[in-house]
Design a protein around this motif. Structure first.
Motif, mmCIF file in Angstrom:
data_model
loop_
_atom_site.group_PDB
_atom_site.id
_atom_site.type_symbol
_atom_site.label_atom_id
_atom_site.label_comp_id
_atom_site.label_asym_id
_atom_site.label_seq_id
_atom_site.Cartn_x
_atom_site.Cartn_y
_atom_site.Cartn_z
ATOM 1 N N ARG A 28 0.864 -1.197 0.000
ATOM 2 C CA ARG A 28 0.000 0.000 0.000
ATOM 3 C C ARG A 28 0.895 1.240 0.000
ATOM 4 N NH1 ARG A 28 -2.963 3.418 3.568
ATOM 5 N NH2 ARG A 28 -4.971 3.941 2.638
ATOM 6 N N GLU A 35 -0.647 9.552 -8.045
ATOM 7 C CA GLU A 35 -1.835 8.806 -8.437
ATOM 8 C C GLU A 35 -1.487 7.537 -9.211
ATOM 9 O OE1 GLU A 35 -5.352 11.322 -9.555
ATOM 10 O OE2 GLU A 35 -5.502 9.825 -11.154
ATOM 11 N N VAL A 42 -4.091 -0.304 -6.688
ATOM 12 C CA VAL A 42 -5.515 -0.623 -6.584
ATOM 13 C C VAL A 42 -5.977 -1.521 -7.726
ATOM 14 C CG1 VAL A 42 -7.845 0.387 -6.617
ATOM 15 C CG2 VAL A 42 -6.037 1.456 -5.265
ATOM 16 N N TRP A 65 -5.563 -13.270 8.178
ATOM 17 C CA TRP A 65 -5.236 -13.157 6.757
ATOM 18 C C TRP A 65 -3.884 -13.812 6.509
ATOM 19 C CZ3 TRP A 65 -8.028 -11.716 2.626
ATOM 20 C CH2 TRP A 65 -9.252 -11.083 2.871
ATOM 21 N N GLU B 696 -10.720 1.291 -1.154
ATOM 22 C CA GLU B 696 -9.457 1.924 -1.540
ATOM 23 C C GLU B 696 -9.576 2.631 -2.898
ATOM 24 O OE1 GLU B 696 -6.918 3.151 0.142
ATOM 25 O OE2 GLU B 696 -5.815 1.306 0.593
ATOM 26 N N ASP B 697 -10.563 2.246 -3.716
ATOM 27 C CA ASP B 697 -10.717 2.922 -5.016
ATOM 28 C C ASP B 697 -11.498 4.232 -4.903
ATOM 29 O OD1 ASP B 697 -13.318 2.072 -4.672
ATOM 30 O OD2 ASP B 697 -13.332 0.698 -6.388
ATOM 31 N N PHE B 699 -14.633 4.837 -3.710
ATOM 32 C CA PHE B 699 -16.091 4.798 -3.649
ATOM 33 C C PHE B 699 -16.549 4.392 -2.248
ATOM 34 C CE2 PHE B 699 -15.152 4.086 -8.171
ATOM 35 C CZ PHE B 699 -15.949 5.066 -8.740
ATOM 36 N N PHE B 732 -8.577 -7.199 7.488
ATOM 37 C CA PHE B 732 -7.524 -7.024 6.486
ATOM 38 C C PHE B 732 -6.707 -5.770 6.828
ATOM 39 C CE2 PHE B 732 -5.754 -5.553 2.458
ATOM 40 C CZ PHE B 732 -5.174 -6.721 1.969
ATOM 41 N N LEU B 737 -2.497 -4.291 6.517
ATOM 42 C CA LEU B 737 -2.034 -2.935 6.211
ATOM 43 C C LEU B 737 -1.296 -2.305 7.389
ATOM 44 C CD1 LEU B 737 -5.080 -1.517 4.215
ATOM 45 C CD2 LEU B 737 -3.090 -2.785 3.381
ATOM 46 N N TRP B 738 -1.864 -2.481 8.612
ATOM 47 C CA TRP B 738 -1.266 -1.794 9.757
ATOM 48 C C TRP B 738 -1.075 -2.746 10.926
ATOM 49 C CZ3 TRP B 738 -6.174 0.887 8.292
ATOM 50 C CH2 TRP B 738 -5.976 1.745 7.198
ATOM 51 N N ASP B 877 -3.941 12.695 7.301
ATOM 52 C CA ASP B 877 -2.854 12.289 6.405
ATOM 53 C C ASP B 877 -3.295 11.160 5.497
ATOM 54 O OD1 ASP B 877 -1.084 14.067 7.327
ATOM 55 O OD2 ASP B 877 -0.045 12.695 8.705
ATOM 56 N N ASP B 878 -3.958 10.210 6.124
ATOM 57 C CA ASP B 878 -4.202 8.972 5.381
ATOM 58 C C ASP B 878 -5.488 8.333 5.881
ATOM 59 O OD1 ASP B 878 -3.849 6.886 3.658
ATOM 60 O OD2 ASP B 878 -2.322 5.851 4.860
ATOM 61 N N PHE B 879 -6.242 7.765 4.964
ATOM 62 C CA PHE B 879 -7.341 6.867 5.302
ATOM 63 C C PHE B 879 -7.650 6.061 4.048
ATOM 64 C CE2 PHE B 879 -9.197 10.991 4.138
ATOM 65 C CZ PHE B 879 -10.085 10.643 3.121
ATOM 66 N N ILE B 880 -8.356 4.967 4.219
ATOM 67 C CA ILE B 880 -8.654 4.107 3.071
ATOM 68 C C ILE B 880 -9.467 4.892 2.046
ATOM 69 C CG2 ILE B 880 -9.877 2.017 2.302
ATOM 70 C CD1 ILE B 880 -7.515 1.229 3.918
ATOM 71 N N GLY B 881 -8.956 4.979 0.830
ATOM 72 C CA GLY B 881 -9.692 5.629 -0.261
ATOM 73 C C GLY B 881 -9.354 7.102 -0.451
ATOM 74 N N ARG B 882 -8.451 7.626 0.359
ATOM 75 C CA ARG B 882 -8.198 9.062 0.316
ATOM 76 C C ARG B 882 -7.699 9.533 -1.054
ATOM 77 N NH1 ARG B 882 -4.577 13.560 1.310
ATOM 78 N NH2 ARG B 882 -2.940 12.257 0.448
ATOM 79 N N VAL B 883 -6.682 8.856 -1.572
ATOM 80 C CA VAL B 883 -6.067 9.338 -2.814
ATOM 81 C C VAL B 883 -6.994 9.111 -4.000
ATOM 82 C CG1 VAL B 883 -4.124 9.054 -4.383
ATOM 83 C CG2 VAL B 883 -3.741 9.003 -1.904
ATOM 84 N N MET B 884 -7.562 7.903 -4.083
ATOM 85 C CA MET B 884 -8.365 7.589 -5.267
ATOM 86 C C MET B 884 -9.689 8.353 -5.287
ATOM 87 S SD MET B 884 -6.335 5.718 -6.895
ATOM 88 C CE MET B 884 -6.913 4.535 -8.101
ATOM 89 N N ARG B 887 -9.607 11.418 -7.509
ATOM 90 C CA ARG B 887 -9.354 11.302 -8.948
ATOM 91 C C ARG B 887 -10.259 12.240 -9.734
ATOM 92 N NH1 ARG B 887 -10.236 5.286 -10.497
ATOM 93 N NH2 ARG B 887 -11.356 5.194 -8.519
#
Ligand SMILES: [Zn+2]
Lengths: 92, 991
Positions: A28, A35, A42, A65, B696-697, B699, B732, B737-738, B877-884, B887
């Protein structure tokens, strides 16, 4: 496809206890990554003929997992580890 | 009717007479008979019609490979079509019918297809598809469907019970012929956990047909001793009537055990499985599946009365059935001569043995005339064989009158299970057959499948195989020996391959079940389909339910011969499970009817049922959807009343099905902050917050509330539908991830009974049972904490949250207290006019309030699309889906976004899924502006209302649009509006 999976926590268990998420993608990216890096993470997946690393969830077992390395050609499973080791042991 | 039953028969019990019907005619046989042996004993050589040409067909084999004698057995729910008569055990009262014939098996109109033969050759289906489509649909398909096809499945439910089981063993022995028995005995004596499985009703395999003696003992006595010792060994499990049908990865084998299929209805125990589907985990496997005798491809080789030579011997020795009165044999190998000796020993005339070898080196000392260097090129007889035409080596023909012909073209090892995991069989010129692959991890082949011939050789090989397999497990053992038996000397007596009799007159069949003749394979080659996989599909050779057990190797031989190469160069088609057909009943097991999936009931189910709830299935859940009162005949009567009760007084609703997740850990707040798109780091103890989870995408994935119940302790609720998915996602994130965050979680959905108490009087009601102060000041909107109830007798969790838009609370109590607490709330609420409400009223009120569910969160929406764009944190700073989520395409302001919609005329209605068009535009999806995601009748407003995702939606409030129902072909004029139809200022929530 493996019929039995050797969960590092539960031992040899039938495939039906697991849920497969798919290929282990790139790690990740950091929040600051561009991007394109995120897009790779992704969306982009390989579809190799041979060794393939996949996330398997022991959903009807210990609920950990796992990362399972299996050969898509021979169906041989060569390695199963707890997925947290990817990051904690840097085993990318 | 002449009886063909003669003396002898090791398997049958002549005191046990069993009556059965065949096409309505009453016949009889004996206990131990198969349907095939009893039909032959009754002189029934013609048992069915062929698939394509409707040619008369008889019984070819005595085992699992039978391509012709497929019957429908049983009736109503117990009717099994396509049952091989050679495998079906006879029971009293059995009903058997021929298939694929009309009006009956003796006179079949479809036989005229035989005259159309030239049109139905290889590639017929493909060529016909080229004709006009309408022609195919209206003319060919109905005709073909009527004329062709196998047995029909019953429409009645099968009353039988089926089950699935696992089994584990050190050594799995597949096949209980001489090799398998020796292997099982060797391993059993060494103390290994052994499972030996055989598809037959009796153990013995090839030993059963062995009429003569073995050493100084009769063959059946030797078999009895072997089986007796196996039964006495506690570490050996014997599975009769059990077909191992598949070899899967990791040494898991699929097997089906036919437990009660051989019993008459009155003997079936309804509490016992009809069939069991086994998954057998074997550390080592001995494959002792034997070899299949091959037919020879010659003119008229499908006429009833033509039978495998080995099958003749089985019927003779095991069932006491004579194949005919005057028999000929046509064989290219010496094993068939044993059939001639056995026939003659029982006084049956053997008219001739036709052997294509010019100088066969054999020990035959019987009376039959030996015709060497010759072939059978034709047969005659309308419904059964009357004569054969022999082509001598000088080119002359001779007609010989016979009523049965035994055929043997060599032996094909039954290698299927050795190849299911991808191994390719290896051609052997010496054996004229495909042998098991060389490297089969954990599997050792022995006996006939490994090319051994003769009882003694197979027995010795089985013992050796078990010793080798056990050595892999570190177990020392000694091969079991068969006392008093010397292995016969190997004689130089090679089989002569014969793939096709070139001088054949008339159709020479390769695949009996799919009616594929040698000429079809030649045609496929001429048309360029000469690769083995292409030839198979072009001709359909090997594609019937028998999967080409008697035909594949001959087809490969014909291809090889015509290309001038070895069959090894042609290779086989791919072997895949299943070895023989497995019933759907066995595959389904217990998962049918009410047991198809588990039923999940809320802890308040009993309370809801007592209050008259109508339930609706939501996944495995049964949720109370409305609570009709006397006089309410239509569901909306109840729903409208329930909504009005909540909006004006107070209602109680079961919300226990929402997913509930307990989250603990020093980093729990940081963790929540990363999985939700909005801020959670500073959520104080005693407070709930609405949260949106992104994928993460970018939505939206799910929404719900999370409450901070104590330092490092959070309680999350999810939607009912995604309860399992959200937990999996959270795990997950935490594990993969963390993993460095200190956080743990567990599902608590089933531990809590949770109910919503909603309406202006909800505080008055709850105050009667909650000891703590729950005034607006002490317990404001979004308060969440543990409360004392019933004078300290119970602790519950109280949340001031609202889905309906009214002043509302959710109270959670341990599941076991759920019903009594709900009853108590109903009792104290009576003076305030409380009523239970269901998910339908809940759905109406959330639309009235403009709250979204998964009708809107459909995987294509962002928070901004739902009017909640401001919730997405810009500080984190960060969370699931932030960057995408940022878009280009996802921040486009013209994206379809949430808006309310109502009809311009209050009497108009519209449907969910209707599309939105601009007035004046053509009615077409090309002009699509969006669509209606949810709609209902609003009892509060008195007309239809809806939510919609519309391009630029929020900025178009007040606009007139067209609501188009493309399915019904109707349009209605609508007006876009604020999605919060009720209390848009949220005054009620804070009251
Ligand atoms: Zn596990």
């Amino acid at each position: 496809m493996s019929s039995l999976v050797k969960c590092p926590h539960c031992g040899l268990r039938p495939r039906e206890e697991f849920t497969i998420r798919g290929e282990v993608a790139t790690p990740r990216p950091s929040a600051g990554a561009d991007e394109a890096t995120w897009f790779d993470h992704v969306y982009l997946r390989d579809n190799p003929r041979g060794e393939h690393r996949e996330y398997w969830h022991h959903s009807s077992g210990c609920r950990r997992w796992l990362v399972l390395t299996r050969n898509t050609l021979t169906h041989e499973t060569s390695d199963v580890v707890d997925a947290s080791t990817l990051k904690t042991e840097g085993a990318q | 009717m002449t009886s063909f039953r003669i003396d002898g028969g090791t398997l049958i019990d002549r005191h046990d007479v069993r009556r059965f019907t065949f096409n309505g005619e009453v016949l009889s046989g004996f206990g131990g008979d198969t349907v095939a042996s009893s039909l032959l004993a009754n002189g029934k050589q013609l048992v069915g019609r062929s698939f394509k040409y409707h040619r008369p067909r008889g019984i070819l084999t005595a085992g699992a490979a039978e391509p012709n004698a497929l019957l429908t057995i049983g009736r109503d729910g117990r009717r099994d079509p396509n049952t091989r008569a050679t495998m079906a055990e006879l029971f009293d009262g059995l009903e058997a019918r021929s298939q694929n014939c009309w009006p009956n098996v003796n006179f079949d109109i479809g036989a005229a297809n035989g005259l159309l033969g030239p049109l139905l050759g290889a590639g017929f289906y493909y060529k016909t598809f080229m004709w006009p489509a309408a022609f195919w649909e209206k003319v060919y398909e109905p005709l073909i469907r009527k004329a062709a096809g196998l047995g029909r499945a019953s429409y009645d439910p099968d009353p039988g019970y089926y089950e699935k089981c696992w089994a584990h063993c050190d050594l799995l022995v597949i096949g209980a012929g001489p090799a398998g028995l020796a292997a099982a005995l060797t391993a059993g004596r060494a103390g290994a956990r052994v499972i030996i499985a055989d598809e037959g009703a009796q153990l013995g395999g090839g030993l059963i047909a062995e009429g003569s003696s073995i050493g100084s003992k009769p063959a059946d006595a030797v078999l009895g001793d072997l089986v007796g010792e196996l039964h006495a060994l506690p570490n050996v499990e014997i599975k009769k009537r059990t077909t191992v049908f598949a070899a899967y990865d990791d040494q898991v084998f699929g097997a089906v055990e036919r437990v009660q299929k051989h019993l008459p209805e009155h003997e079936i125990n309804p509490h016992r499985a009809m069939e069991r589907l086994w998954r057998i985990v074997a550390r080592q496997v001995v494959l002792a599946t034997g070899a299949e005798e091959r037919p020879i491809v010659f003119g008229g080789n499908d006429r009833p009365g033509v039978m495998m030579a080995g099958a003749m011997r089985t019927y003779l020795n095991a069932y006491g059935v004579a194949p005919g009165k005057r028999v000929a044999l046509f064989a290219n190998n010496s094993q068939a001569y044993q059939t001639a000796l056995d026939l003659e020993a029982r006084g049956i005339e053997v008219a001739a043995i036709i052997d294509p070898r010019t100088c066969p080196n054999i020990d035959y000392d019987g009376k039959a005339r030996l015709i060497a260097g010759a072939m059978v090129r034709d047969t005659s007889g309308r419904r059964a064989i009357k004569s054969i035409t022999v082509r001598h080596d000088d080119g002359s023909d001779e007609v010989i009158a016979v009523d049965a012909l035994g055929v043997s073209g060599g032996y094909s090892p039954i290698v299927h299970l050795a190849c299911h995991r991808g191994g390719k069989p290896v051609w052997s010129d010496a054996h004229v057959g495909f042998m098991p692959p060389e490297n089969t991890d954990g599997m050792t082949s022995c006996g006939a499948v490994a090319g051994k011939t003769g009882i003694a050789a197979c027995f010795a090989d089985g013992g050796t195989a078990a010793v080798k397999a056990l050595a892999e497990l570190g177990v020392m053992s000694e091969a079991a020996s068969l006392p008093g038996v010397e292995q016969a000397e190997e004689k130089a007596d090679p089989i002569q391959p014969i793939w096709r009799v070139a001088s054949s007159k008339g159709k020479a069949f390769v695949d009996y079940q799919n009616d594929v003749a040698a000429s079809d394979i030649m045609l496929a080659m001429r048309e360029g389909y000469d690769h083995v996989e292409l030839a198979k599909r072009y001709t359909t050779n090997g594609m019937a339910t028998d999967q080409g057990k008697t035909s594949n190797v001959n087809a490969i031989g014909i291809l090889a011969e015509n290309k001038g190469v070895s069959p090894g160069e042609i290779g086989t088609t791919t072997f895949r499970p299943f070895y023989t057909p497995v019933s759907f009943g066995a595959l389904v097991g217990a998962s049918k009817g009410m047991d198809f999936q588990p039923v999940r009931k809320s802890p308040l189910h009993g309370w809801a049922a007592r209050n008259g709830a109508k339930f609706v299935e939501t996944g495995p859940w049964y949720r109370s959807s409305w609570f009709p009162k006397d006089g309410e005949t239509f569901w909306r009567d109840s729903v409208d009343r329930e909504v009005n009760t909540v909006r004006t007084k107070v209602g109680i609703c079961d919300v226990s099905t929402l997913g509930k997740i307990e989250i603990f850990g020093a980093d729990a707040a940081e963790y929540l902050n990363r999985v939700y798109c909005n801020a959670f780091l500073k959520l104080p103890v005693g407070k709930a917050r609405y949260g949106i989870m992104l994928r993460e995408d970018g939505f939206v994935y799910d929404d719900g509330t999370t409450s901070c119940l104590g330092e490092n302790h959070y309680f999350m609720t999810t939607t009912t539908a995604l309860a399992a998915g959200v937990l999996t996602h959270l795990e997950f994130c935490a594990q993969v991830l963390w993993p460095e965050l200190d956080v743990r979680m567990a599902s608590a959905t089933d531990q809590w009974a949770q109910m919503a108490i909603a309406g202006p009087k909800s505080r008055d009601v709850l105050s009667k049972i909650i000891d703590d102060d729950i005034s607006n000041e002490a317990f404001p909107f979004l308060a969440a904490r543990e409360v004392s109830m019933f004078g300290g007798r119970l602790k519950g969790r109280l949340f001031r949250i609202s889905f309906s838009g009214e002043l509302a609370y959710e109270i959670a109590v341990p599941a076991g207290y759920g019903e009594s607490v709900a009853d108590a709330i109903m009792a104290v609420g009576e003076e305030f006019g409380i009523a239970p409400y269901g998910t339908e009223a809940l759905g109406v009120m959330r639309i009235e309030k403009g709250h979204v569910t998964h009708a809107e969160i459909n995987g294509t929406v962002t928070p901004a699309d739902l009017g909640m764009g401001k919730m997405v944190s810009v500080n984190k700073d960060d969370f699931i889906g932030r960057v995408m989520n940022l878009r280009e395409g996802l921040v486009d302001p013209s994206r379809p976004s949430l808006v309310g919609i109502m009809p311009k005329s209050p009497s108009d209605k519209f449907a969910t899924g209707s599309h939105i068009l601009n007035p004046g535009d053509d009615v077409s999806l090309a002009n699509d502006q969006g669509y209606v995601t949810s709609m209902c009748h609003s009892p509060t407003l008195g007309h239809a209302i809806g939510l919609a995702l519309v391009k630029n939606g929020p900025s178009r409030v007040g606009e007139e649009v067209v609501i188009w129902n493309g399915l019904a072909g109707t349009t209605v004029t609508g007006i876009l509006c604020n999605p919060a139809f009720v209390d848009p200022e949220n005054e009620k929530l804070h009251a």
